[in-house]
Scaffold this motif. Sequence first.
Motif, mmCIF file in Angstrom:
data_model
loop_
_atom_site.group_PDB
_atom_site.id
_atom_site.type_symbol
_atom_site.label_atom_id
_atom_site.label_comp_id
_atom_site.label_asym_id
_atom_site.label_seq_id
_atom_site.Cartn_x
_atom_site.Cartn_y
_atom_site.Cartn_z
ATOM 1 N N ASP A 131 0.815 -1.225 0.000
ATOM 2 C CA ASP A 131 0.000 0.000 0.000
ATOM 3 C C ASP A 131 0.846 1.270 0.000
ATOM 4 O O ASP A 131 0.533 2.243 0.699
ATOM 5 C CB ASP A 131 -0.950 0.017 1.200
ATOM 6 N N THR A 132 1.903 1.289 -0.811
ATOM 7 C CA THR A 132 2.732 2.497 -0.889
ATOM 8 C C THR A 132 2.313 3.427 -2.024
ATOM 9 O O THR A 132 2.874 4.521 -2.155
ATOM 10 C CB THR A 132 4.222 2.153 -1.084
ATOM 11 N N MET A 133 1.353 3.031 -2.831
ATOM 12 C CA MET A 133 0.998 3.814 -4.020
ATOM 13 C C MET A 133 0.499 5.203 -3.648
ATOM 14 O O MET A 133 -0.377 5.362 -2.783
ATOM 15 C CB MET A 133 -0.069 3.088 -4.821
ATOM 16 N N GLY A 222 10.024 1.264 -4.578
ATOM 17 C CA GLY A 222 10.806 0.208 -5.220
ATOM 18 C C GLY A 222 10.873 -1.075 -4.416
ATOM 19 O O GLY A 222 11.332 -2.103 -4.919
ATOM 20 N N PHE A 223 10.403 -1.042 -3.158
ATOM 21 C CA PHE A 223 10.333 -2.248 -2.339
ATOM 22 C C PHE A 223 8.943 -2.887 -2.387
ATOM 23 O O PHE A 223 8.708 -3.912 -1.759
ATOM 24 C CB PHE A 223 10.683 -1.921 -0.880
ATOM 25 N N ASP A 224 8.034 -2.283 -3.115
ATOM 26 C CA ASP A 224 6.653 -2.755 -3.205
ATOM 27 C C ASP A 224 6.433 -3.443 -4.548
ATOM 28 O O ASP A 224 7.290 -3.403 -5.439
ATOM 29 C CB ASP A 224 5.700 -1.568 -3.034
ATOM 30 N N MET A 225 5.259 -4.058 -4.705
ATOM 31 C CA MET A 225 4.923 -4.720 -5.962
ATOM 32 C C MET A 225 3.419 -4.609 -6.192
ATOM 33 O O MET A 225 2.633 -4.722 -5.255
ATOM 34 C CB MET A 225 5.336 -6.196 -5.934
ATOM 35 N N VAL A 226 3.050 -4.391 -7.441
ATOM 36 C CA VAL A 226 1.636 -4.304 -7.797
ATOM 37 C C VAL A 226 1.012 -5.684 -7.766
ATOM 38 O O VAL A 226 1.600 -6.660 -8.230
ATOM 39 C CB VAL A 226 1.483 -3.671 -9.196
ATOM 40 N N GLU A 227 -0.177 -5.780 -7.197
ATOM 41 C CA GLU A 227 -0.877 -7.059 -7.109
ATOM 42 C C GLU A 227 -1.403 -7.485 -8.474
ATOM 43 O O GLU A 227 -1.596 -6.668 -9.375
ATOM 44 C CB GLU A 227 -2.026 -6.959 -6.100
#
Length: 253
Positions: A131-133, A222-227
Amino acid sequence: MSGISEYFAENGYYHAKEVFDPLAIETLEADFDRIVRQLNSSGEQIDATWDGDETKRLSKSDDRIVHTHNVQKYSRVWLDAILSADFTNISSEILGDDIILHHSKLFQKPAENGSPFPMHQDWQYFPTEKDTMIAGVIHVSDATDEMGCLRIYPGSHQLGRMEQSNGRGSSEALKQYPIENATVVEAQAGDVVFFHYCTLHGSMPNRSVRKRKTVLCQMYSGFDMVEDSNKHPNEKLIIKGWNHRISRASAGR
């Protein structure tokens, strides 16, 4: 934490003023207008007016809004703006030093009949694991209340993911947050307003004699990923630092 990151963590948004100077905005607006002319001559569906009861309540039958994804695919000037230190340095105060552009999108609300966007959260459109978006709304023109500027509920990002909060269907939860009571965020050309994708936000119609012009950049850490449920274009463009979650397979998709 910096003052910007602290404010954002508490309020779910941050209004950065004069990020782009008048000369830069003049250049960006010229390419913005060129994109709109190209869209208008394309014969494509370019009206992004939403359906739903709340849109009908707020709008007139002839309201419209010009829209396209990914201005950086039209214009090198816009790519340079998104990559500029003026923009990415403030973004990194919120997201850290590793930032990925998910997509950008152009919105032009025509004078007098610019469509509204009902109150909503963005997370359902492009959820990420952590949830960083966030969004960074680059104001190419001024945006006053009469022009249908952004309205938000400060701190509402702390509600987290609300079900049926995309603004296009009926939602009992959203009825508690009428757009008429939301905080009005007026901005000047060159300002950027950042907000979290769980922050409740929307905008009223443009009933002024001026066009409202914005480019919105959706970015995540950059540590997150889209579901996998993401339905929007995911450009995976590194605008600062590194993508720590990329792989050979996902780089090619």
